[in-house]
Design an enzyme around this catalytic site. Structure first.
Site, PDB file in Angstrom:
ATOM      1  N   PHE A 133      -7.249  -0.726  15.471  1.00  0.00           N
ATOM      2  CA  PHE A 133      -7.588   0.244  16.440  1.00  0.00           C
ATOM      3  C   PHE A 133      -8.590   1.150  15.529  1.00  0.00           C
ATOM      4  CE2 PHE A 133      -5.606   4.856  16.703  1.00  0.00           C
ATOM      5  CZ  PHE A 133      -6.498   5.170  17.621  1.00  0.00           C
ATOM      6  N   ILE A 134      -7.912   1.669  14.350  1.00  0.00           N
ATOM      7  CA  ILE A 134      -8.788   2.832  13.430  1.00  0.00           C
ATOM      8  C   ILE A 134      -9.836   1.932  12.853  1.00  0.00           C
ATOM      9  CG2 ILE A 134      -8.750   4.722  11.764  1.00  0.00           C
ATOM     10  CD1 ILE A 134      -5.746   4.568  12.301  1.00  0.00           C
TER      11      ILE A 134
ATOM     12  N   THR B 264      -4.022 -10.694  13.659  1.00  0.00           N
ATOM     13  CA  THR B 264      -2.864 -10.596  14.170  1.00  0.00           C
ATOM     14  C   THR B 264      -2.747 -10.319  15.545  1.00  0.00           C
ATOM     15  OG1 THR B 264      -2.183  -8.541  13.580  1.00  0.00           O
ATOM     16  CG2 THR B 264      -1.858 -10.085  11.759  1.00  0.00           C
TER      17      THR B 264
ATOM     18  N   ALA C 137      -6.103  -2.871   6.639  1.00  0.00           N
ATOM     19  CA  ALA C 137      -5.337  -3.935   7.073  1.00  0.00           C
ATOM     20  C   ALA C 137      -3.995  -3.523   6.972  1.00  0.00           C
ATOM     21  CB  ALA C 137      -5.624  -5.203   6.385  1.00  0.00           C
TER      22      ALA C 137
ATOM     23  N   GLU D 263       0.523  -4.183   8.771  1.00  0.00           N
ATOM     24  CA  GLU D 263       1.380  -4.015   9.736  1.00  0.00           C
ATOM     25  C   GLU D 263       1.802  -2.654   9.993  1.00  0.00           C
ATOM     26  OE1 GLU D 263       2.440  -6.134  11.872  1.00  0.00           O
ATOM     27  OE2 GLU D 263       1.534  -7.963  10.904  1.00  0.00           O
TER      28      GLU D 263
ATOM     29  N   THR E 225      -0.736   7.065   5.174  1.00  0.00           N
ATOM     30  CA  THR E 225      -0.412   7.731   6.291  1.00  0.00           C
ATOM     31  C   THR E 225       0.524   8.786   5.853  1.00  0.00           C
ATOM     32  OG1 THR E 225       1.353   7.621   8.053  1.00  0.00           O
ATOM     33  CG2 THR E 225       1.622   5.962   6.250  1.00  0.00           C
ATOM     34  N   ASP E 226       0.411   9.856   6.778  1.00  0.00           N
ATOM     35  CA  ASP E 226       1.455  11.192   6.465  1.00  0.00           C
ATOM     36  C   ASP E 226       2.930  10.505   6.304  1.00  0.00           C
ATOM     37  OD1 ASP E 226       1.830  10.642   9.319  1.00  0.00           O
ATOM     38  OD2 ASP E 226       1.424  12.815   9.669  1.00  0.00           O
ATOM     39  N   GLU E 227       3.447   9.456   6.983  1.00  0.00           N
ATOM     40  CA  GLU E 227       4.759   9.058   6.986  1.00  0.00           C
ATOM     41  C   GLU E 227       5.382   8.986   5.700  1.00  0.00           C
ATOM     42  OE1 GLU E 227       5.977   6.183   9.732  1.00  0.00           O
ATOM     43  OE2 GLU E 227       4.596   6.848  11.456  1.00  0.00           O
TER      44      GLU E 227
ATOM     45  N   TYR F 163       8.416   0.526   7.401  1.00  0.00           N
ATOM     46  CA  TYR F 163       6.825   0.627   7.558  1.00  0.00           C
ATOM     47  C   TYR F 163       6.177   1.945   6.323  1.00  0.00           C
ATOM     48  CZ  TYR F 163       2.483   2.760   8.842  1.00  0.00           C
ATOM     49  OH  TYR F 163       1.263   3.450   8.788  1.00  0.00           O
TER      50      TYR F 163
ATOM     51  N   SER G  60       6.553   0.639   2.864  1.00  0.00           N
ATOM     52  CA  SER G  60       5.778  -0.273   2.457  1.00  0.00           C
ATOM     53  C   SER G  60       4.412   0.366   2.307  1.00  0.00           C
ATOM     54  CB  SER G  60       5.498  -1.521   3.512  1.00  0.00           C
ATOM     55  OG  SER G  60       4.917  -1.106   4.774  1.00  0.00           O
ATOM     56  N   LYS G  61       4.143   1.469   2.811  1.00  0.00           N
ATOM     57  CA  LYS G  61       3.184   2.211   2.814  1.00  0.00           C
ATOM     58  C   LYS G  61       2.896   2.949   1.387  1.00  0.00           C
ATOM     59  CE  LYS G  61      -0.448   2.530   5.097  1.00  0.00           C
ATOM     60  NZ  LYS G  61      -1.377   1.535   5.071  1.00  0.00           N
TER      61      LYS G  61
ATOM     62  N   ASN H 160      -1.093  11.361  12.920  1.00  0.00           N
ATOM     63  CA  ASN H 160      -1.155  10.134  14.192  1.00  0.00           C
ATOM     64  C   ASN H 160      -2.545  10.360  14.684  1.00  0.00           C
ATOM     65  OD1 ASN H 160       1.756  10.801  13.795  1.00  0.00           O
ATOM     66  ND2 ASN H 160       1.806   9.417  15.488  1.00  0.00           N
TER      67      ASN H 160
ATOM     68  N   LYS I 140       1.825   2.002  20.994  1.00  0.00           N
ATOM     69  CA  LYS I 140       2.132   3.059  20.401  1.00  0.00           C
ATOM     70  C   LYS I 140       2.104   4.020  21.542  1.00  0.00           C
ATOM     71  CE  LYS I 140       1.462   1.123  16.384  1.00  0.00           C
ATOM     72  NZ  LYS I 140       0.247   0.774  15.800  1.00  0.00           N
TER      73      LYS I 140
END
Ligand code: NAD
Ligand code: DAU
Length: 339
Positions: free
Chosen positions: A11-12, A36, A82, A84, A125-127, A153, A156-157, A182, A192
């Site tokens: 996507f991005i 993938t 790249a 997941e 990511t902000d997560e 997720y 891992s980031k 997001n 999503k």
């Protein structure tokens, strides 16, 4: 300049490839993507016609393949998209996330050390900051907010972020890192929230809202994310982290109702389903660092961007219908059938 874009069939990454080819025709782009379930060559259809663009299928965690690519293509800049990327899948299969998001990033960093690089940019990511309380609307994530992850997720980031910064400190590798809120827009995979709800609503299928739908996300139009990364790789300071976000906070229910209104569909399609385990409550980004240092500002506000995105899905049904194959249906049943 030659830019290696990993995950460019997603996507991005796909939007970033288009952005760079449009805004910097003097540069060339090599895309490395494992294709993938989330990678789609159709997303790169226009780019593939451009002689400045080339595509290599391969896994970022495959050291031999990555080194061979660096040897042959000698990129000046690497932008690592790249990954997941879906929280729900990380709850089903954490190991894959560790392999791609951490080990894969490690291989890319090693390749940059071995072959030399002008810049390695890690798309994060902000997560990684965890979540904010719903009632504290005065709080935002800054680059100084401690990492506090919730899902496999995001863990891992965050690990990949730490690894990237360690290569800067220990090996003086010229890295930058961005943490974005997001995204939404064209070519968004329909697992999503936003594309899933658009596609379900078009088919008059139920819209599965987790919990009470009160969780808040800070939505950024994908092209604004691309322009921010473009500024960072060209003018950002090495070793620095930049937050990227749009000040477009919405509850999930608000987003879903906006989509239903735009498509003239009834709210009775909404079905409240069991909440996501560990579900982050609210994300909100303070992007003042990138605004002040690099003059970045989001150009598309949510109310405009969401209408354009819905229109894109209406105009490009061939793109998303091709994605809804057997593996997507199997995923959908696993995720939602008994929820
Ligand atoms: P996506 O899932 O749409 O695309 C990921 C791409 O990476 C796919 O093309 C896939 O084929 C490829 N890929 C996966 N594993 C690979 C591997 N081992 N080797 C090579 N390629 C591989 O993801 P996205 O939403 O475009 O996210 C891109 C990046 O941006 C991710 O790193 C994600 O963490 C980050 N991010 C996403 C958002 C968002 O809202 N989507 C927000 C902030 C940050
Ligand atoms: O904040 C950046 C992150 O945003 C990225 O790092 C991730 O790669 C990206 O997937 C996204 O994570 P989220 O978990 O916020 O996005 P998702 O679209 O999965 O969910 C958005 C919100 O909608 C979240 O609160 C969960 C909810 N949701 C999601 C789905 C798929 C539902 O209520 N129903 C659904 O069916």
């Amino acid at each position: 300049m030659k830019i290696l874009v990993t995950g460019g069939a997603g996507f991005i990454g796909g939007n970033f490839v288009h952005y760079e080819l449009d805004h910097h025709p003097e540069d060339s782009i090599v895309c490395l993507d494992a294709l993938t379930y989330a990678g789609n060559m159709e997303t790169l259809r226009e780019a593939l016609k451009n002689p400045k663009f080339s595509f290599v299928q391969g896994n970022i965690a495959d050291r031999d393949a990555v080194y061979a690519l660096f040897e042959q293509d000698k990129p000046d800049v690497v932008v690592n998209f790249a990954a997941e990327s879906h929280v729900d899948r990380s709850i089903e299969n954490p190991g894959l996330f560790l392999q791609t998001n951490i080990a894969g990033t490690g291989v890319l960093l090693d390749a940059c050390r071995k072959y030399g690089i002008g810049r390695f940019h890690q798309v994060s990511t902000d997560e990684v900051y965890g979540d904010l309380p719903l009632e504290r609307t005065d709080l935002f994530f800054t680059e100084e907010t401690p990492l506090h992850t919730s899902s496999p997720y995001s863990a891992s980031k965050a690990s990949a972020d730490l690894l990237t910064l360690a290569y800067f400190r220990t090996f003086k590798l010229p890295v930058t890192l961005s943490r974005c809120s997001n995204n939404y827009g064209p070519y968004h995979f329909p697992e999503k929230l936003i594309p899933l709800m658009i596609i379900n609503a078009l088919a008059d299928k139920e819209l599965p809202v987790y919990g009470k739908g009160e969780n808040v996300r800070d939505w950024l139009y994908v092209e604004d994310h691309c322009s921010a990364i473009d500024l960072i790789i060209r003018g950002g300071r090495v070793g620095e982290v930049y937050n990227i976000g749009g000040h477009n906070e919405r509850t999930n229910l608000e987003v879903v109702k906006t989509i239903l209104r735009a498509l003239n569909k009834p709210e009775s399609l909404i079905r409240y389903v069991t909440d996501r385990p560990g579900h982050d409550l609210r994300y909100a980004i303070d992007a003042s660092k990138i605004e002040q240092e690099l003059g970045w500002k989001p150009q598309t506000m949510f109310d405009t961007g969401i209408q354009g995105t819905i229109q894109w899905y209406l105009n490009n049904s061939v793109w998303w219908r091709n994605v809804l194959d057997g593996s997507y249906r199997a995923y959908y049943d696993r995720m939602y059938k008994y929820r």
